[in-house]
Write a protein that holds these residues in place. Structure first.
Motif, PDB file in Angstrom:
ATOM      1  N   ALA A   1      16.648   1.053   7.032  1.00 20.86           N
ATOM      2  CA  ALA A   1      15.185   1.133   7.232  1.00 20.86           C
ATOM      3  C   ALA A   1      14.454   0.152   7.744  1.00 20.86           C
ATOM      4  N   THR A   2      13.491   0.137   8.474  1.00 14.58           N
ATOM      5  CA  THR A   2      12.728  -1.083   8.703  1.00 14.58           C
ATOM      6  C   THR A   2      11.225  -0.942   7.996  1.00 14.58           C
ATOM      7  N   ASN A   3      10.590  -2.054   7.700  1.00 16.59           N
ATOM      8  CA  ASN A   3       9.431  -1.997   7.046  1.00 16.59           C
ATOM      9  C   ASN A   3       8.073  -1.618   7.826  1.00 16.59           C
ATOM     10  N   MET A   4       7.170  -1.281   6.962  1.00 14.05           N
ATOM     11  CA  MET A   4       5.969  -0.886   7.369  1.00 14.05           C
ATOM     12  C   MET A   4       5.043  -2.083   7.358  1.00 14.05           C
ATOM     13  N   THR A   5       4.205  -2.201   8.315  1.00 14.02           N
ATOM     14  CA  THR A   5       3.089  -3.057   8.276  1.00 14.02           C
ATOM     15  C   THR A   5       1.712  -2.810   8.786  1.00 14.02           C
ATOM     16  N   PHE A   6       0.742  -2.857   8.056  1.00 10.66           N
ATOM     17  CA  PHE A   6      -0.630  -2.441   8.200  1.00 10.66           C
ATOM     18  C   PHE A   6      -1.401  -3.625   9.228  1.00 10.66           C
ATOM     19  N   GLY A   7      -1.016  -4.832   8.969  1.00  7.93           N
ATOM     20  CA  GLY A   7      -1.860  -5.882   9.423  1.00  7.93           C
ATOM     21  C   GLY A   7      -3.155  -6.020   8.571  1.00  7.93           C
ATOM     22  N   LEU A   8      -4.227  -6.534   9.448  1.00  8.68           N
ATOM     23  CA  LEU A   8      -5.316  -7.240   8.729  1.00  8.68           C
ATOM     24  C   LEU A   8      -6.281  -5.878   8.319  1.00  8.68           C
ATOM     25  N   TYR A   9      -6.609  -5.529   7.165  1.00 14.48           N
ATOM     26  CA  TYR A   9      -7.667  -4.513   6.671  1.00 14.48           C
ATOM     27  C   TYR A   9      -8.915  -5.298   6.582  1.00 14.48           C
ATOM     28  N   ASP A  10      -9.858  -4.396   6.982  1.00 15.75           N
ATOM     29  CA  ASP A  10     -11.247  -4.878   6.945  1.00 15.75           C
ATOM     30  C   ASP A  10     -12.031  -3.786   6.207  1.00 15.75           C
ATOM     31  N   PRO A  11     -12.468  -4.219   4.839  1.00 14.87           N
ATOM     32  CA  PRO A  11     -13.071  -3.323   4.157  1.00 14.87           C
ATOM     33  C   PRO A  11     -14.367  -2.945   4.335  1.00 14.87           C
ATOM     34  N   THR A  12     -15.056  -3.611   5.359  1.00 16.02           N
ATOM     35  CA  THR A  12     -16.262  -3.145   5.834  1.00 16.02           C
ATOM     36  C   THR A  12     -16.310  -2.192   7.227  1.00 16.02           C
ATOM     37  N   ALA A  13     -15.156  -1.870   7.607  1.00 16.78           N
ATOM     38  CA  ALA A  13     -14.576  -0.801   8.720  1.00 16.78           C
ATOM     39  C   ALA A  13     -15.247   0.570   8.252  1.00 16.78           C
ATOM     40  N   ALA A  14     -15.732   1.336   9.259  1.00 20.96           N
ATOM     41  CA  ALA A  14     -16.127   2.889   8.731  1.00 20.96           C
ATOM     42  C   ALA A  14     -14.831   3.712   8.896  1.00 20.96           C
ATOM     43  N   THR A  15     -13.607   3.383   9.385  1.00 22.44           N
ATOM     44  CA  THR A  15     -12.632   4.248   9.574  1.00 22.44           C
ATOM     45  C   THR A  15     -11.369   3.756   8.944  1.00 22.44           C
ATOM     46  N   ASP A  16     -10.507   4.752   8.593  1.00 20.20           N
ATOM     47  CA  ASP A  16      -9.305   4.405   8.090  1.00 20.20           C
ATOM     48  C   ASP A  16      -8.330   3.502   9.044  1.00 20.20           C
TER      49      ASP A  16
ATOM     50  N   PRO B   1       0.858  10.371  12.971  1.00 19.53           N
ATOM     51  CA  PRO B   1      -0.297  11.324  13.341  1.00 19.53           C
ATOM     52  C   PRO B   1      -1.375  10.289  13.710  1.00 19.53           C
ATOM     53  N   ALA B   2      -2.440  10.652  14.206  1.00 19.09           N
ATOM     54  CA  ALA B   2      -3.811  10.052  14.535  1.00 19.09           C
ATOM     55  C   ALA B   2      -4.549   9.979  13.525  1.00 19.09           C
ATOM     56  N   VAL B   3      -5.269   8.672  13.320  1.00 21.02           N
ATOM     57  CA  VAL B   3      -6.148   8.589  12.200  1.00 21.02           C
ATOM     58  C   VAL B   3      -7.062   9.726  11.970  1.00 21.02           C
ATOM     59  N   GLY B   4      -6.891  10.119  10.655  1.00 17.74           N
ATOM     60  CA  GLY B   4      -7.595  11.474  10.023  1.00 17.74           C
ATOM     61  C   GLY B   4      -6.887  12.552  10.032  1.00 17.74           C
ATOM     62  N   ALA B   5      -5.521  12.364  10.674  1.00 20.17           N
ATOM     63  CA  ALA B   5      -4.894  13.680  10.608  1.00 20.17           C
ATOM     64  C   ALA B   5      -3.451  13.302  10.139  1.00 20.17           C
ATOM     65  N   GLY B   6      -2.502  14.424   9.841  1.00 17.31           N
ATOM     66  CA  GLY B   6      -1.354  14.300   9.130  1.00 17.31           C
ATOM     67  C   GLY B   6      -0.981  14.820   8.019  1.00 17.31           C
ATOM     68  N   THR B   7       0.263  14.918   7.483  1.00 20.89           N
ATOM     69  CA  THR B   7       0.691  15.523   6.469  1.00 20.89           C
ATOM     70  C   THR B   7       1.022  14.559   5.439  1.00 20.89           C
ATOM     71  N   ALA B   8       0.663  14.280   4.071  1.00 18.32           N
ATOM     72  CA  ALA B   8       1.001  13.378   3.334  1.00 18.32           C
ATOM     73  C   ALA B   8       2.452  13.699   2.913  1.00 18.32           C
ATOM     74  N   TRP B   9       3.426  12.489   2.733  1.00 19.15           N
ATOM     75  CA  TRP B   9       4.685  12.274   2.517  1.00 19.15           C
ATOM     76  C   TRP B   9       4.547  12.263   0.783  1.00 19.15           C
ATOM     77  N   VAL B  10       4.682  13.426   0.261  1.00 18.01           N
ATOM     78  CA  VAL B  10       4.717  13.597  -1.302  1.00 18.01           C
ATOM     79  C   VAL B  10       5.947  13.443  -1.790  1.00 18.01           C
ATOM     80  N   SER B  11       6.279  12.350  -2.778  1.00 18.63           N
ATOM     81  CA  SER B  11       7.654  12.164  -3.640  1.00 18.63           C
ATOM     82  C   SER B  11       7.807  13.614  -4.270  1.00 18.63           C
ATOM     83  N   GLY B  12       9.276  13.691  -3.790  1.00 21.67           N
ATOM     84  CA  GLY B  12       9.782  14.915  -4.427  1.00 21.67           C
ATOM     85  C   GLY B  12       9.699  16.087  -3.761  1.00 21.67           C
ATOM     86  N   SER B  13       9.234  16.126  -2.467  1.00 17.69           N
ATOM     87  CA  SER B  13       9.127  17.185  -1.472  1.00 17.69           C
ATOM     88  C   SER B  13       9.621  16.544  -0.357  1.00 17.69           C
TER      89      SER B  13
END
Length: 175
Positions: A46-61, A121-133
């Motif tokens: 596996a390789t790690n996931m990185t979000f980078g800098l999160y801005d709590p004031t941003a209007a989008t995910d 998937p693009a921001v606002g789209a996609g299927t959640a990866w649910v544990s156990g599924s």
């Protein structure tokens, strides 16, 4: 001359005995089976996931700037399933990144298809990866390594303090 005749006689007698012994030998045959089997197996990294800098004031995910990835090298024909657990900081039905006692909610999303190296998937789209599924991938066409993106998203508008946030996910592969 007698001595020479005796040597010829001895040689002739030995040759006759060798011919008689060869003509009286027997043969028997049998067949033995040779078999092997190949079981389904995979080497998983596996390789790690990185979000980078999160801005709590941003209007989008915020989608992960670098998605995680599960790489599989499986026997030909194996049909692996990838399950991602809820992480170390899961609470109230939500995966959370932690920084001390502070938390930042996030979600894990499946790639856009079950084909190797499919994008996130693009921001606002996609299927959640649910544990156990588990996410079922395509059958291995050969033993070449194939990668499957583990996509992430942090919802907009979370009021969390400054800090470095982290979580640990476990990918379980069955085949």
């Amino acid at each position: 001359m007698i001595k020479l005749l005796n040597n010829k006689t001895v040689l002739s007698a030995a040759a006759v005995l060798a011919v008689l012994a060869a003509s009286q030998s027997a043969q028997a045959q049998t067949t033995l089976s040779v078999s092997a089997s190949i079981g389904a197996t995979c080497i998983v990294t596996a390789t790690n996931m990185t979000f980078g800098l999160y801005d709590p004031t941003a209007a989008t995910d915020l989608n992960a700037s670098t998605p995680g990835q599960v790489q599989l090298s499986c026997t030909t024909g194996a049909v692996p399933k990838i399950d991602i657990n809820n992480g170390s900081n899961f609470s109230g039905g939500t995966r959370r990144l932690a920084s001390g006692g502070n938390f930042l909610n996030y979600s894990v999303l499946q790639p856009t298809s079950n084909a190797a190296f499919a994008g996130c998937p693009a921001v606002g789209a996609g299927t959640a990866w649910v544990s156990g599924s588990p996410f079922v991938v395509t059958a291995a066409p050969n033993t070449t390594a194939r990668g499957y993106n583990v996509c992430g998203r942090i919802p907009a508008g979370q009021s969390s303090p400054v800090g470095s946030y982290a979580d640990g996910l476990t990918a379980t592969v069955t085949f």
